[in-house]
Design a protein around this motif. Structure first.
Motif, PDB file in Angstrom:
ATOM      1  N   HIS A   7      15.677  -5.384 -64.708  1.00  0.00           N
ATOM      2  CA  HIS A   7      14.301  -5.050 -64.353  1.00  0.00           C
ATOM      3  C   HIS A   7      13.317  -5.644 -65.346  1.00  0.00           C
ATOM      4  O   HIS A   7      12.302  -6.227 -64.963  1.00  0.00           O
ATOM      5  CB  HIS A   7      14.129  -3.532 -64.297  1.00  0.00           C
ATOM      6  CG  HIS A   7      14.520  -2.944 -62.973  1.00  0.00           C
ATOM      7  ND1 HIS A   7      14.037  -3.432 -61.787  1.00  0.00           N
ATOM      8  CD2 HIS A   7      15.342  -1.925 -62.647  1.00  0.00           C
ATOM      9  CE1 HIS A   7      14.544  -2.734 -60.789  1.00  0.00           C
ATOM     10  NE2 HIS A   7      15.348  -1.816 -61.282  1.00  0.00           N
ATOM     11  N   ASP A  48      11.395   3.714 -62.966  1.00  0.00           N
ATOM     12  CA  ASP A  48      12.603   4.448 -63.350  1.00  0.00           C
ATOM     13  C   ASP A  48      12.335   5.614 -64.289  1.00  0.00           C
ATOM     14  O   ASP A  48      13.271   6.214 -64.821  1.00  0.00           O
ATOM     15  CB  ASP A  48      13.652   3.494 -63.917  1.00  0.00           C
ATOM     16  CG  ASP A  48      14.426   2.813 -62.786  1.00  0.00           C
ATOM     17  OD1 ASP A  48      14.273   3.263 -61.631  1.00  0.00           O
ATOM     18  OD2 ASP A  48      15.161   1.851 -63.047  1.00  0.00           O
ATOM     19  N   HIS A 111      15.380  10.786 -58.514  1.00  0.00           N
ATOM     20  CA  HIS A 111      15.488   9.335 -58.560  1.00  0.00           C
ATOM     21  C   HIS A 111      15.355   8.750 -57.156  1.00  0.00           C
ATOM     22  O   HIS A 111      15.946   9.265 -56.212  1.00  0.00           O
ATOM     23  CB  HIS A 111      16.825   8.934 -59.191  1.00  0.00           C
ATOM     24  CG  HIS A 111      16.886   7.458 -59.452  1.00  0.00           C
ATOM     25  ND1 HIS A 111      15.849   6.764 -60.043  1.00  0.00           N
ATOM     26  CD2 HIS A 111      17.833   6.538 -59.197  1.00  0.00           C
ATOM     27  CE1 HIS A 111      16.172   5.491 -60.144  1.00  0.00           C
ATOM     28  NE2 HIS A 111      17.372   5.316 -59.629  1.00  0.00           N
ATOM     29  N   ARG A 112      14.559   7.678 -57.068  1.00  0.00           N
ATOM     30  CA  ARG A 112      14.277   7.040 -55.781  1.00  0.00           C
ATOM     31  C   ARG A 112      13.555   7.966 -54.825  1.00  0.00           C
ATOM     32  O   ARG A 112      13.693   7.854 -53.617  1.00  0.00           O
ATOM     33  CB  ARG A 112      15.550   6.527 -55.117  1.00  0.00           C
ATOM     34  CG  ARG A 112      16.179   5.332 -55.783  1.00  0.00           C
ATOM     35  CD  ARG A 112      15.395   4.086 -55.433  1.00  0.00           C
ATOM     36  NE  ARG A 112      16.073   2.904 -55.907  1.00  0.00           N
ATOM     37  CZ  ARG A 112      16.712   2.054 -55.123  1.00  0.00           C
ATOM     38  NH1 ARG A 112      16.768   2.251 -53.843  1.00  0.00           N
ATOM     39  NH2 ARG A 112      17.285   0.991 -55.636  1.00  0.00           N
ATOM     40  N   HIS A 116       9.212   6.086 -56.524  1.00  0.00           N
ATOM     41  CA  HIS A 116       9.552   4.730 -56.107  1.00  0.00           C
ATOM     42  C   HIS A 116       8.853   4.474 -54.774  1.00  0.00           C
ATOM     43  O   HIS A 116       9.469   4.585 -53.710  1.00  0.00           O
ATOM     44  CB  HIS A 116      11.067   4.584 -55.908  1.00  0.00           C
ATOM     45  CG  HIS A 116      11.809   4.197 -57.147  1.00  0.00           C
ATOM     46  ND1 HIS A 116      11.978   5.036 -58.203  1.00  0.00           N
ATOM     47  CD2 HIS A 116      12.436   3.036 -57.492  1.00  0.00           C
ATOM     48  CE1 HIS A 116      12.686   4.425 -59.143  1.00  0.00           C
ATOM     49  NE2 HIS A 116      12.970   3.209 -58.747  1.00  0.00           N
ATOM     50  N   HIS A 154       9.598  -4.249 -59.658  1.00  0.00           N
ATOM     51  CA  HIS A 154      10.715  -3.319 -59.814  1.00  0.00           C
ATOM     52  C   HIS A 154      11.203  -2.825 -58.444  1.00  0.00           C
ATOM     53  O   HIS A 154      12.398  -2.856 -58.139  1.00  0.00           O
ATOM     54  CB  HIS A 154      10.284  -2.133 -60.685  1.00  0.00           C
ATOM     55  CG  HIS A 154      11.350  -1.094 -60.859  1.00  0.00           C
ATOM     56  ND1 HIS A 154      11.962  -0.858 -62.065  1.00  0.00           N
ATOM     57  CD2 HIS A 154      11.925  -0.236 -59.976  1.00  0.00           C
ATOM     58  CE1 HIS A 154      12.864   0.093 -61.900  1.00  0.00           C
ATOM     59  NE2 HIS A 154      12.859   0.501 -60.652  1.00  0.00           N
ATOM     60  N   ASP A 158      14.811  -3.411 -56.636  1.00  0.00           N
ATOM     61  CA  ASP A 158      15.668  -2.312 -56.170  1.00  0.00           C
ATOM     62  C   ASP A 158      16.125  -2.559 -54.733  1.00  0.00           C
ATOM     63  O   ASP A 158      17.281  -2.314 -54.384  1.00  0.00           O
ATOM     64  CB  ASP A 158      14.921  -0.976 -56.250  1.00  0.00           C
ATOM     65  CG  ASP A 158      15.013  -0.350 -57.640  1.00  0.00           C
ATOM     66  OD1 ASP A 158      15.800  -0.856 -58.458  1.00  0.00           O
ATOM     67  OD2 ASP A 158      14.305   0.640 -57.887  1.00  0.00           O
TER      68      ASP A 158
HETATM   69 ZN   LIG Z   1      14.302   1.774 -59.653  1.00  0.00          ZN
END
Ligand SMILES: [Zn+2]
Length: 233
Positions: A7, A48, A111-112, A116, A154, A158
């Motif tokens: 990243h 992240d 996360h995600r 994101h 980023h 992903d």
């Molecule tokens: Zn990510």
């Protein structure tokens, strides 16, 4: 999923190109170009912040906490802070990010999830816009867009890493969870879009506020610079 190093590498390469483009094509100063490139590189870590495994969260928050107070110097000056107050404000910002901010991401994000997402990228750009007042609007927008760009790089990486080329061009389950406008959680969607709306509202009003503060500070300085107050005639 692309790892931390990939990243950083990706957003740094794009950041260098963006900095070069700004200086060569948009007549930005070398300093602005380099700063924008750096902002883009660092912003490639920002999404992240929602990862619950320690390293990205720790590294990213340390970096952001270290540079955010420096970027806010113009903001502090506009508020008419003395050097001591600036140092104090910088400390408060640092602690706020390192402890309060990190705790927030640990507790409230998955996360995600919606961090994101495209509205989150736009929000990061607006936060950058709000913390860094610049002498001209074009420089300010240029630097803020660097943050959005790093963030988008980023998210794009992903998505690309969600395509399983080795397994015969198969889409992994994570595909479509980064470059998105809405997630699965209604609450998270509402929060992120509300944050974006609020930041947009403040950013649109910010110019007038800054101008007013600058005028006031200038008046005060001119007045204080006089050797002795003259009687009004
Ligand atoms: Zn990510």
């Amino acid at each position: 999923m692309a790892d931390f190093k990939s990243h950083i590498t990706g957003s740094t390469i794009v950041g260098i190109a963006y900095g070069y483009w700004g200086v060569a094509e948009q007549s930005m100063s070398i300093e602005s170009g380099m700063l924008a490139g750096g902002l883009c590189a660092v912003s490639g870590m920002l999404p992240d912040l929602d990862s619950d495994s320690g390293i990205p969260l720790r590294e990213t928050s340390m970096f952001v906490a270290a540079i955010a107070p420096m970027l806010m110097i113009d903001r502090f000056r506009d508020l008419g802070l003395s050097h001591e107050s600036m140092a104090l404000a910088a400390m408060i910002v640092y602690i706020g990010i390192r402890f309060v901010g990190v705790e927030f991401f640990k507790r409230f994000t998955v996360h995600r999830g919606m961090w994101h997402s495209i509205p989150a990228a736009a929000s990061a750009g607006l936060i950058a816009y709000l913390v860094m007042p610049c002498p001209t609007e074009s420089v300010r927008v240029y630097k803020s867009l660097a943050v959005v760009l790093g963030f988008i790089v980023h998210l794009t990486m992903d998505e690309i890493w969600s395509i399983d080329v080795a397994g015969g061009f198969r889409l992994k389950k994570s595909f479509g969870t980064a470059l998105k406008f809405f997630g699965n959680s209604a609450l998270a969607n509402t929060m992120v879009w509300a944050m974006f709306g609020g930041l947009l509202y403040f950013s649109m009003g910010d110019h007038e506020v800054v101008d007013r503060i600058r005028d006031r500070t200038r008046l005060e300085r001119t007045y204080l610079a006089q050797p002795e107050p003259r009687p009004w005639r």
